[in-house]
Design a protein around this motif. Structure first.
Motif, mmCIF file in Angstrom:
data_model
loop_
_atom_site.group_PDB
_atom_site.id
_atom_site.type_symbol
_atom_site.label_atom_id
_atom_site.label_comp_id
_atom_site.label_asym_id
_atom_site.label_seq_id
_atom_site.Cartn_x
_atom_site.Cartn_y
_atom_site.Cartn_z
ATOM 1 N N HIS A 7 0.832 -1.200 0.000
ATOM 2 C CA HIS A 7 0.000 0.000 0.000
ATOM 3 C C HIS A 7 0.873 1.260 0.000
ATOM 4 O O HIS A 7 0.607 2.219 -0.728
ATOM 5 C CB HIS A 7 -0.936 -0.004 1.218
ATOM 6 N N GLU A 11 1.073 4.148 -2.832
ATOM 7 C CA GLU A 11 0.843 5.548 -2.460
ATOM 8 C C GLU A 11 2.001 6.420 -2.939
ATOM 9 O O GLU A 11 1.787 7.512 -3.472
ATOM 10 C CB GLU A 11 0.665 5.668 -0.944
ATOM 11 N N GLN A 15 1.784 9.354 -5.738
ATOM 12 C CA GLN A 15 2.259 10.710 -5.449
ATOM 13 C C GLN A 15 3.290 11.157 -6.474
ATOM 14 O O GLN A 15 3.258 12.297 -6.945
ATOM 15 C CB GLN A 15 2.855 10.776 -4.027
#
Length: 68
Positions: A7, A11, A15
């Motif tokens: 995860h 992420e 980003q």
């Protein structure tokens, strides 16, 4: 790799991609690309005057984009 690490990696990837896509330089490259594609469709004759005109158009577009 655990689910939490996976995860976190996703992420970070999200980003990174978000930051890259929002970068003004990337948008300028797309503008240059579009201008060159448009110029190419006109089937220009390889004459120095045409090249100078294209360079001026690209320069003007870049200056306008940086002013925004």
């Amino acid at each position: 790799m655990s689910g939490a690490e996976s995860h976190t990696d996703r992420e970070e990837d999200y980003q990174f991609l978000h930051n890259m896509l929002m970068e003004k330089k990337l948008h300028l490259l797309f503008k240059i690309h579009e201008r060159l594609k448009h110029f190419e469709k006109r089937s220009p004759i390889p004459v120095q005057e045409c090249a100078a005109s294209l360079a001026l158009d690209v320069s003007d577009s870049l200056q306008t984009s940086f002013a925004d």
